[in-house]
Design a protein around this motif. Structure first.
Motif, PDB file in Angstrom:
ATOM      1  N   GLY A 118     -48.062   2.983  -7.250  1.00  0.00           N
ATOM      2  CA  GLY A 118     -47.639   3.637  -8.659  1.00  0.00           C
ATOM      3  C   GLY A 118     -46.410   4.289  -8.579  1.00  0.00           C
ATOM      4  O   GLY A 118     -45.912   4.992  -9.237  1.00  0.00           O
ATOM      5  N   GLY A 119     -45.686   4.529  -7.238  1.00  0.00           N
ATOM      6  CA  GLY A 119     -44.747   5.242  -6.893  1.00  0.00           C
ATOM      7  C   GLY A 119     -44.945   6.712  -6.778  1.00  0.00           C
ATOM      8  O   GLY A 119     -46.240   7.031  -6.855  1.00  0.00           O
ATOM      9  N   LEU A 120     -44.092   7.519  -6.295  1.00  0.00           N
ATOM     10  CA  LEU A 120     -44.136   8.911  -6.244  1.00  0.00           C
ATOM     11  C   LEU A 120     -44.041   9.649  -7.410  1.00  0.00           C
ATOM     12  O   LEU A 120     -43.057   9.342  -8.037  1.00  0.00           O
ATOM     13  CB  LEU A 120     -43.231   9.530  -5.128  1.00  0.00           C
ATOM     14  N   LEU A 162     -39.722   6.719 -15.318  1.00  0.00           N
ATOM     15  CA  LEU A 162     -40.194   6.607 -14.010  1.00  0.00           C
ATOM     16  C   LEU A 162     -41.639   6.522 -14.026  1.00  0.00           C
ATOM     17  O   LEU A 162     -42.377   6.972 -13.326  1.00  0.00           O
ATOM     18  CB  LEU A 162     -39.801   7.893 -12.982  1.00  0.00           C
ATOM     19  N   ASP A 163     -41.957   5.823 -14.968  1.00  0.00           N
ATOM     20  CA  ASP A 163     -43.417   5.416 -15.531  1.00  0.00           C
ATOM     21  C   ASP A 163     -43.994   4.794 -14.099  1.00  0.00           C
ATOM     22  O   ASP A 163     -45.303   5.178 -13.631  1.00  0.00           O
ATOM     23  CB  ASP A 163     -43.909   4.761 -16.397  1.00  0.00           C
ATOM     24  N   GLY A 164     -43.098   4.067 -13.218  1.00  0.00           N
ATOM     25  CA  GLY A 164     -43.877   3.158 -12.205  1.00  0.00           C
ATOM     26  C   GLY A 164     -43.721   4.409 -11.047  1.00  0.00           C
ATOM     27  O   GLY A 164     -43.932   4.337  -9.847  1.00  0.00           O
ATOM     28  N   GLY A 165     -43.155   5.638 -11.503  1.00  0.00           N
ATOM     29  CA  GLY A 165     -42.871   6.693 -10.027  1.00  0.00           C
ATOM     30  C   GLY A 165     -41.771   6.055  -9.431  1.00  0.00           C
ATOM     31  O   GLY A 165     -41.004   5.204  -9.619  1.00  0.00           O
TER      32      GLY A 165
END
Lengths: 345, 345
Positions: A274-276, B272-275
């Motif tokens: 999900g990324g940071l 940055l929903d995906g982080g």
């Protein structure tokens, strides 16, 4: 020669493979005597990262130089050496500023060079990569055992502490009680941190953290761990070393970091699909510094302390196997029975 | 009194609302004379962030002190003042280290304090928050127009440059040609950067970037922009200011950052929903530093330069409206017709 070969998840076998040979004037051939299994080896071992079946593996070589190409100047056959997990030229812009992992000629173990979990490796850019152990210690098994972690985990733990900006008198938090986290505790102690809070999940490892200089250990999980660290540090530390690389540990790291502080991170990011989540860093101006550790940059400095007897990461090796039984080493690390496994070749 | 009130996406109306009143001994009431519409106001205006219908809005107040509580010492009725987008006490640990945005008594405009896009605001912690303009400039419209950006965008652009570690002689890249990016160019120029590469998508804004001190402008998009910046900087800059906060601009920032360099970021993270993909930072040890800008920390320093005439962010105001027509200001910014809108109250 014999070498560990990856065949698939939880299937690493020791087999006969072709010996690496000198291929250029900057190469050296090193007969490996000691190597190790790394926490990052578990990612392919567990099938969590890709690795081509048939690949030789291992990236923490120590041994004796057997042959060198005609341009090699810093080592000669018979020398005791070790090498970091990355090969670097030692002379480009990035090597000269201590960022050997971004070397313009960066290379790694495995492939044509042979994996470090094998009887021999070829080391391109030998002058830039190999670290020569003073002759006096060349056959000192205790010294070698203490130096071996400088190939990876000790330099990596040190990089976390350097990246977190830990200096004498500071309060710092180390998140993670694996070999890298434990080495980060050693590194923080070495730099003179006054308060070192080690956060982990395993009592035996946290006990070792205390031996290594942790002033406080926190074994709670989740929010309870964060609350405990905040309580111990009066609201969070300005220096936090993140030594796992998982989403949960990164979140814990920023939550125990004081506003305006720095998280030094060295764990290969994983489980961050999900990324940071940047908001927690953004809101309180927490700096995120670090990355893949340029352990070559730290080798001489740390070796000097090891040979002086003021730094000893050897206790992270809680199990020793010979090369033929390396799969037992993988298994022991996979099952968290061992912190780190030394492999005698 | 009259104030802008949010009713829903693209529906901001000027209405009669109750006047704020002194509520504690540290409060001041400020009669707003100048304010602005911020790029971050567009998030609720466009329905991209939540805001309660009926809220007063705006966070960049400048005006005249009308009344103060009994404990207020640094300002008095009649003083010309401006205030940052966050209210801070000025005396806690974080304010004292220049991190006013993490003030333990942190508060904001709107709610009971009233929005800055209205005739009056209440300022709690007036001594810590309000910046007094020297009497000599109190009615100097040119000076006031140049000081108004210190409430937000100029301090924010400066924070990006400070966070990116830009110093005299450095090469830096500024990603984003909005008001904050343009102010970052000004800030980099002010700190003596030798090469300032401004990356944006709008020719008129990049022309202003050049007026502000950019030595190079890059209007290409995507990979072409990255290639162009790398070409201009000989492989990337060690100092990159990210002044947008979008996923694409953050990715561009790290891609034009030299290994071992620093991305200073100040854009509210969005999209940055995906982080954040950490791998690109990790592999080359790129530091990510910054966050919500403590513009109060920079107010005196920047004001001194503005009043000396060596710093002038006023050209970011490309449109001026009066309060009754503020929705035209929102529209102009939403449609990118204006870089930033000054509101005369």
């Amino acid at each position: 020669m014999r070498a560990a070969v990856y065949h698939g998840p939880r299937d690493v076998r020791v087999e006969d493979v072709p010996e690496p040979e000198l291929d250029g004037p900057d190469d050296a051939i090193v007969r490996v005597t000691h190597t190790a299994v790394c926490g990052s080896d578990l990612w392919f071992y567990r099938g969590e990262s890709d690795r081509d079946p048939g690949s030789t593996v291992g990236h923490e070589p120590m041994g004796i130089v057997e042959a060198v190409g005609e341009d090699v100047r810093s080592v000669a056959p018979g020398d005791r050496v070790f090498a970091p997990f990355k090969i670097s030229c030692g002379s480009c812009e990035f090597c000269r500023t201590g960022l050997h992992t971004s070397c313009v000629e960066s290379d790694g173990w495995g492939g044509d060079n042979g994996g470090a979990q094998g009887e021999k490796v070829r080391c391109p850019n030998a002058d830039g990569t190999l670290v020569r152990v003073p002759d006096r210690y060349a056959d000192d098994e205790d010294a070698l055992r203490s130096l071996l972690p400088l190939t990876d985990v000790m330099g990596t733990g040190h990089h976390a502490i350097v990246s977190a900006g830990v200096d004498a008198g500071d309060t710092c938090v180390v998140v993670g009680d694996g070999a890298v986290g434990l080495c980060a505790v050693l590194a923080a102690h070495r730099r003179g941190a006054s308060q070192i809070v080690a956060v982990g999940h395993h009592e035996d490892r946290l006990a070792l953290a205390e031996e290594f200089g942790a002033t406080d250990v926190v074994a709670e999980r989740g929010e309870a761990a964060i609350d405990r660290v905040r309580e111990l540090t009066g609201g969070g530390a300005s220096h936090v070393a993140e030594c796992v690389g998982a989403a949960s540990s990164m979140e814990a790291a920023v939550e125990v970091c004081r506003p305006g502080g720095t998280v030094g991170y060295v764990g290969v990011p994983h489980g961050l699909d999900g990324g940071l989540d940047l908001f927690s860093f953004f809101g309180d101006n927490v700096t995120l510094r670090g990355g893949v550790a340029p352990v070559r940059a730290y080798a001489e400095e740390l070796m000097a302390d090891v040979l002086q007897g003021t730094l000893d990461p050897a206790p992270v090796f809680t199990k020793t196997v010979d090369l033929e039984h390396i799969e037992d080493g993988y298994r022991a690390m996979d099952e968290r029975e061992a912190i780190k496994v030394l492999v005698e070749v």
